[in-house]
Design a protein around this motif. Structure first.
Motif, PDB file in Angstrom:
ATOM      1  N   THR A  21      -0.250 -23.627  86.438  1.00 54.78           N
ATOM      2  CA  THR A  21       1.328 -23.412  86.279  1.00 54.78           C
ATOM      3  C   THR A  21       1.701 -24.758  87.017  1.00 54.78           C
ATOM      4  O   THR A  21       1.518 -24.790  88.329  1.00 54.78           O
ATOM      5  CB  THR A  21       1.793 -22.064  86.874  1.00 54.78           C
ATOM      6  OG1 THR A  21       1.225 -21.133  86.375  1.00 54.78           O
ATOM      7  CG2 THR A  21       3.141 -21.936  86.992  1.00 54.78           C
ATOM      8  N   TYR A  22       2.980 -25.316  86.568  1.00 54.32           N
ATOM      9  CA  TYR A  22       3.506 -26.595  87.019  1.00 54.32           C
ATOM     10  C   TYR A  22       5.009 -26.157  87.184  1.00 54.32           C
ATOM     11  O   TYR A  22       5.434 -25.959  86.199  1.00 54.32           O
ATOM     12  CB  TYR A  22       3.226 -27.829  86.200  1.00 54.32           C
ATOM     13  CG  TYR A  22       1.794 -28.029  85.843  1.00 54.32           C
ATOM     14  CD1 TYR A  22       1.232 -29.143  86.808  1.00 54.32           C
ATOM     15  CD2 TYR A  22       0.871 -27.381  84.880  1.00 54.32           C
ATOM     16  CE1 TYR A  22      -0.095 -29.276  86.361  1.00 54.32           C
ATOM     17  CE2 TYR A  22      -0.402 -27.914  84.707  1.00 54.32           C
ATOM     18  CZ  TYR A  22      -1.011 -28.554  85.586  1.00 54.32           C
ATOM     19  OH  TYR A  22      -2.336 -29.001  85.407  1.00 54.32           O
ATOM     20  N   PRO A  23       5.367 -26.797  88.358  1.00 60.28           N
ATOM     21  CA  PRO A  23       6.829 -26.798  88.513  1.00 60.28           C
ATOM     22  C   PRO A  23       7.473 -28.130  88.123  1.00 60.28           C
ATOM     23  O   PRO A  23       7.004 -29.026  88.544  1.00 60.28           O
ATOM     24  CB  PRO A  23       7.151 -26.488  90.218  1.00 60.28           C
ATOM     25  CG  PRO A  23       5.899 -27.433  90.698  1.00 60.28           C
ATOM     26  CD  PRO A  23       4.811 -27.056  89.549  1.00 60.28           C
ATOM     27  N   LEU A  24       8.230 -28.120  87.145  1.00 57.98           N
ATOM     28  CA  LEU A  24       8.941 -29.196  86.651  1.00 57.98           C
ATOM     29  C   LEU A  24      10.377 -29.320  86.633  1.00 57.98           C
ATOM     30  O   LEU A  24      11.053 -28.118  86.596  1.00 57.98           O
ATOM     31  CB  LEU A  24       8.540 -29.413  84.937  1.00 57.98           C
ATOM     32  CG  LEU A  24       7.072 -29.404  84.487  1.00 57.98           C
ATOM     33  CD1 LEU A  24       6.730 -29.347  83.093  1.00 57.98           C
ATOM     34  CD2 LEU A  24       6.180 -30.526  85.216  1.00 57.98           C
ATOM     35  N   GLU A  25      10.794 -30.548  86.718  1.00 50.41           N
ATOM     36  CA  GLU A  25      12.450 -30.679  87.175  1.00 50.41           C
ATOM     37  C   GLU A  25      13.076 -30.779  85.673  1.00 50.41           C
ATOM     38  O   GLU A  25      12.495 -31.141  84.895  1.00 50.41           O
ATOM     39  CB  GLU A  25      12.647 -31.952  88.163  1.00 50.41           C
ATOM     40  CG  GLU A  25      14.123 -31.885  88.178  1.00 50.41           C
ATOM     41  CD  GLU A  25      14.482 -33.147  89.252  1.00 50.41           C
ATOM     42  OE1 GLU A  25      15.483 -33.478  89.680  1.00 50.41           O
ATOM     43  OE2 GLU A  25      13.469 -34.216  89.274  1.00 50.41           O
ATOM     44  N   LEU A  26      14.205 -29.962  85.648  1.00 53.35           N
ATOM     45  CA  LEU A  26      14.837 -30.293  84.451  1.00 53.35           C
ATOM     46  C   LEU A  26      15.978 -31.313  84.568  1.00 53.35           C
ATOM     47  O   LEU A  26      16.836 -31.208  85.493  1.00 53.35           O
ATOM     48  CB  LEU A  26      15.498 -28.510  84.019  1.00 53.35           C
ATOM     49  CG  LEU A  26      14.519 -27.594  83.891  1.00 53.35           C
ATOM     50  CD1 LEU A  26      15.275 -26.286  83.616  1.00 53.35           C
ATOM     51  CD2 LEU A  26      13.748 -27.802  82.752  1.00 53.35           C
ATOM     52  N   LYS A  27      16.189 -31.914  83.320  1.00 53.52           N
ATOM     53  CA  LYS A  27      17.165 -32.960  83.328  1.00 53.52           C
ATOM     54  C   LYS A  27      18.057 -32.528  81.797  1.00 53.52           C
ATOM     55  O   LYS A  27      17.533 -32.253  81.028  1.00 53.52           O
ATOM     56  CB  LYS A  27      16.739 -34.489  83.308  1.00 53.52           C
ATOM     57  CG  LYS A  27      15.770 -35.079  84.521  1.00 53.52           C
ATOM     58  CD  LYS A  27      16.988 -35.155  85.654  1.00 53.52           C
ATOM     59  CE  LYS A  27      16.149 -35.497  86.891  1.00 53.52           C
ATOM     60  NZ  LYS A  27      17.236 -35.622  88.028  1.00 53.52           N
ATOM     61  N   ALA A  28      19.336 -32.927  81.994  1.00 47.04           N
ATOM     62  CA  ALA A  28      20.091 -32.684  80.949  1.00 47.04           C
ATOM     63  C   ALA A  28      20.811 -34.050  80.571  1.00 47.04           C
ATOM     64  O   ALA A  28      20.929 -34.974  81.165  1.00 47.04           O
ATOM     65  CB  ALA A  28      21.252 -31.781  81.290  1.00 47.04           C
ATOM     66  N   LYS A  29      20.891 -34.482  79.241  1.00 52.05           N
ATOM     67  CA  LYS A  29      21.572 -35.493  78.714  1.00 52.05           C
ATOM     68  C   LYS A  29      22.368 -35.390  77.380  1.00 52.05           C
ATOM     69  O   LYS A  29      22.075 -34.098  76.824  1.00 52.05           O
ATOM     70  CB  LYS A  29      20.592 -36.540  78.531  1.00 52.05           C
ATOM     71  CG  LYS A  29      19.731 -36.405  77.255  1.00 52.05           C
ATOM     72  CD  LYS A  29      18.917 -37.567  76.835  1.00 52.05           C
ATOM     73  CE  LYS A  29      17.569 -37.282  75.827  1.00 52.05           C
ATOM     74  NZ  LYS A  29      17.198 -38.567  75.654  1.00 52.05           N
ATOM     75  N   GLN A  30      23.337 -36.249  77.229  1.00 47.35           N
ATOM     76  CA  GLN A  30      24.246 -35.821  76.155  1.00 47.35           C
ATOM     77  C   GLN A  30      23.405 -36.147  74.754  1.00 47.35           C
ATOM     78  O   GLN A  30      22.613 -36.968  74.608  1.00 47.35           O
ATOM     79  CB  GLN A  30      25.271 -36.932  75.903  1.00 47.35           C
ATOM     80  CG  GLN A  30      26.623 -36.564  77.099  1.00 47.35           C
ATOM     81  CD  GLN A  30      27.228 -37.908  77.453  1.00 47.35           C
ATOM     82  OE1 GLN A  30      27.210 -38.671  77.098  1.00 47.35           O
ATOM     83  NE2 GLN A  30      28.541 -37.530  78.203  1.00 47.35           N
ATOM     84  N   ASN A  31      23.505 -35.175  73.753  1.00 49.66           N
ATOM     85  CA  ASN A  31      22.751 -35.125  72.448  1.00 49.66           C
ATOM     86  C   ASN A  31      23.600 -35.269  71.385  1.00 49.66           C
ATOM     87  O   ASN A  31      23.250 -34.844  70.225  1.00 49.66           O
ATOM     88  CB  ASN A  31      21.858 -34.012  72.693  1.00 49.66           C
ATOM     89  CG  ASN A  31      20.744 -33.960  71.427  1.00 49.66           C
ATOM     90  OD1 ASN A  31      20.300 -34.910  71.408  1.00 49.66           O
ATOM     91  ND2 ASN A  31      20.342 -32.858  70.758  1.00 49.66           N
ATOM     92  N   SER A  32      24.938 -35.733  71.368  1.00 51.59           N
ATOM     93  CA  SER A  32      25.664 -36.016  70.205  1.00 51.59           C
ATOM     94  C   SER A  32      26.630 -37.209  70.322  1.00 51.59           C
ATOM     95  O   SER A  32      26.588 -37.869  71.373  1.00 51.59           O
ATOM     96  CB  SER A  32      26.496 -34.518  69.993  1.00 51.59           C
ATOM     97  OG  SER A  32      27.247 -34.313  70.725  1.00 51.59           O
ATOM     98  N   ASN A  33      27.723 -37.194  69.421  1.00 51.01           N
ATOM     99  CA  ASN A  33      28.502 -38.308  69.569  1.00 51.01           C
ATOM    100  C   ASN A  33      29.600 -37.803  70.526  1.00 51.01           C
ATOM    101  O   ASN A  33      30.773 -38.681  70.777  1.00 51.01           O
ATOM    102  CB  ASN A  33      29.200 -38.719  68.066  1.00 51.01           C
ATOM    103  CG  ASN A  33      29.706 -37.465  67.493  1.00 51.01           C
ATOM    104  OD1 ASN A  33      29.750 -36.306  67.997  1.00 51.01           O
ATOM    105  ND2 ASN A  33      30.275 -37.567  66.090  1.00 51.01           N
ATOM    106  N   LYS A  34      29.645 -36.819  71.033  1.00 53.60           N
ATOM    107  CA  LYS A  34      30.708 -36.196  71.902  1.00 53.60           C
ATOM    108  C   LYS A  34      30.282 -36.680  73.306  1.00 53.60           C
ATOM    109  O   LYS A  34      29.175 -36.211  74.028  1.00 53.60           O
ATOM    110  CB  LYS A  34      30.900 -34.686  71.979  1.00 53.60           C
ATOM    111  CG  LYS A  34      31.222 -34.046  70.967  1.00 53.60           C
ATOM    112  CD  LYS A  34      31.256 -32.749  70.738  1.00 53.60           C
ATOM    113  CE  LYS A  34      31.785 -32.083  69.406  1.00 53.60           C
ATOM    114  NZ  LYS A  34      31.503 -30.786  69.356  1.00 53.60           N
ATOM    115  N   THR A  35      30.726 -38.062  73.957  1.00 49.94           N
ATOM    116  CA  THR A  35      30.358 -38.379  75.206  1.00 49.94           C
ATOM    117  C   THR A  35      31.345 -38.539  76.263  1.00 49.94           C
ATOM    118  O   THR A  35      30.861 -39.173  77.256  1.00 49.94           O
ATOM    119  CB  THR A  35      29.656 -39.887  74.701  1.00 49.94           C
ATOM    120  OG1 THR A  35      30.646 -40.691  74.152  1.00 49.94           O
ATOM    121  CG2 THR A  35      28.629 -39.784  73.865  1.00 49.94           C
ATOM    122  N   ASN A  36      32.468 -37.977  75.839  1.00 53.79           N
ATOM    123  CA  ASN A  36      33.353 -38.520  76.888  1.00 53.79           C
ATOM    124  C   ASN A  36      33.641 -37.348  78.099  1.00 53.79           C
ATOM    125  O   ASN A  36      34.480 -36.835  78.445  1.00 53.79           O
ATOM    126  CB  ASN A  36      34.844 -38.615  76.253  1.00 53.79           C
ATOM    127  CG  ASN A  36      36.161 -39.023  77.296  1.00 53.79           C
ATOM    128  OD1 ASN A  36      35.652 -39.580  78.174  1.00 53.79           O
ATOM    129  ND2 ASN A  36      37.300 -38.713  76.887  1.00 53.79           N
TER     130      ASN A  36
END
Length: 427
Positions: free
Chosen positions: A108-123
């Motif tokens: 069992t591994y503790p992994l950090e979660l990251k988020a990024k934009q995934n469409s043309n909505k970037t503002n």
């Protein structure tokens, strides 16, 4: 008097000049509202975003896969223009687990979660991810087949005229699949349930499948899947009947009463089966004994298989029966047959036996055989199966009959026959 003009709302909206002015004013109002809000900053949270975990190629080659990660989705807090962030959906953001390269073995591994934009909505700006870490359980997938143990409580009774058969299972094998670590904890698989009461018909239950560890403790794991979670168990409860075992014969001489010279041991058998079958079952037939293969000098005992109707059970557990034929005073004698009679000879054809004589064995009472002559024996050759156009030489079975009803022909015989077309008919 001058009539006054009345204006209604419906008339106004049919006036082109009014519509032009109304549209212009509306557009100005909307522009003013949006211009007042466009620059307003706001914060919102996007929920139910799937968490993506991509294992390294090395981990995949080692057979590792993700079995659990605590939660399947994450929430992401974003900030930006109120109108812009109001249009952002969960599909517009990608949440992934980092540090997957550290996964090299089952654990069992503790992994950090990251988020990024995934469409043309970037503002807009991603502020945070919740949860920020996820515990990922990684292991190799394994399947093991187990033979089912019967842990069912059989607490039933049947009437003495009924038979309770052995339990039958829809399957006696269970395949357990899941993480290798979890599967190896399973040491036995059993079915549990109960069949109780006074029974007069076949009982059926759906028994539950239970997993046990090495200490006999029940295993309940969300990681494990079973090929089936229940097994149908049936106990046949059938009525009984005792019937004779009967010897069967063919080619019996007309004056021989086989029942007076034959004994069968055992003489009867107890069977269980459906009431409709037992109602018509008067006796159990043994395989047929052919008198044409019965030599009184050597053949007096037969051990034959006992076969029941397919829907019956052999309660007596009798699989073979001994048939004894009392042929005391019977013997065999050999005769030479030289005269042959033909049947089914096509019109315009001539048939003759190229075999001049046949040595025939006749069985019967010794005193009758001593007075028997070749004239009491007939030999018939039937050409029916050769067809009307047959010409040439062939071997055909010969039907041998003896005139005395206490005797029989032992063995089978054949003769060589030649068939020719008559010259007159061929011309």
């Amino acid at each position: 008097m001058k009539r006054s003009k009345k204006y209604t709302v419906s008339k106004l909206f049919r006036n082109d000049k009014f519509l032009f002015v109304f549209a212009f004013v509306s557009a100005c109002i909307l522009w003013f509202v949006f211009s007042q809000n466009t620059g307003e900053e706001s914060v919102t949270t996007i929920t139910d975003i799937p968490i993506h975990i991509e294992l390294s190629q090395e981990a995949k080659e080692n057979g590792l896969e993700v079995f659990s990660m605590g939660t399947e989705t994450a929430s992401v807090k974003i900030s930006g223009n109120k109108i812009t962030i109001g249009s952002v959906k969960s599909d517009d953001i990608l949440v992934t687990a980092t540090q997957t390269g550290t996964i090299t073995s089952s654990n069992t591994y503790p992994l950090e979660l990251k988020a990024k934009q995934n469409s043309n909505k970037t503002n807009y700006t991603i502020e945070s991810v919740d949860p920020s870490f996820v515990n990922v359980y990684v292991d190799r997938r394994r399947s093991v087949e187990y033979t089912v143990q019967d842990n069912i409580n059989y607490d039933f009774k049947v009437d003495e005229t009924y038979y309770a058969g052995s339990p039958a299972y829809s399957t006696d094998k269970i395949v357990v699949t899941g993480p290798e670590t979890e599967v190896l904890k399973v040491k036995s698989v059993a079915i549990v349930g109960e069949i109780m009461g006074q029974l007069k018909a076949t009982a059926e239950i759906e028994a539950q499948v239970v997993l046990y560890d090495a200490f006999g403790e029940e295993i309940n794991s969300d990681y494990l899947t079973l090929s089936t979670k229940s097994v149908k168990v049936s106990v046949p409860i059938l009525p009984e009947k005792t019937v004779p075992i009967k010897a069967m014969f063919s080619n019996v001489p007309s004056e021989i009463d086989v029942d007076s010279i034959v004994t069968v041991e055992p003489s009867e058998i107890t069977v269980a089966g459906p009431q409709t079958t037992l109602k018509t079952l008067q006796y159990v037939e043994l395989p047929v004994i052919d008198f044409a293969k019965l030599n009184p000098d050597t053949d007096s005992e037969y051990e034959l298989d006992v076969t029941l109707p397919s829907d019956c059970r052999n309660i007596s557990n009798i699989t073979k029966a001994k048939v004894t034929i009392n042929l005391q005073g019977y013997t065999t004698r050999q005769f030479t047959v030289t005269d042959f009679t033909f049947k089914s000879v096509s019109a315009g054809s001539t048939a003759k036996a190229t075999t001049t004589d046949i040595e025939v064995v006749i069985a019967g009472p010794s005193d009758i055989l001593s007075e028997l002559t070749a004239d009491d024996i007939t030999a018939t050759i039937d050409l029916k199966n050769k067809g009307s156009d047959f010409v040439g030489s062939t071997e055909i079975p010969v039907e041998i009959k003896v005139g005395n009803g206490s005797c029989w022909v032992y063995g089978t015989y054949s003769a060589n026959v030649s068939v020719e077309k008559n010259l007159a008919s061929s011309g």
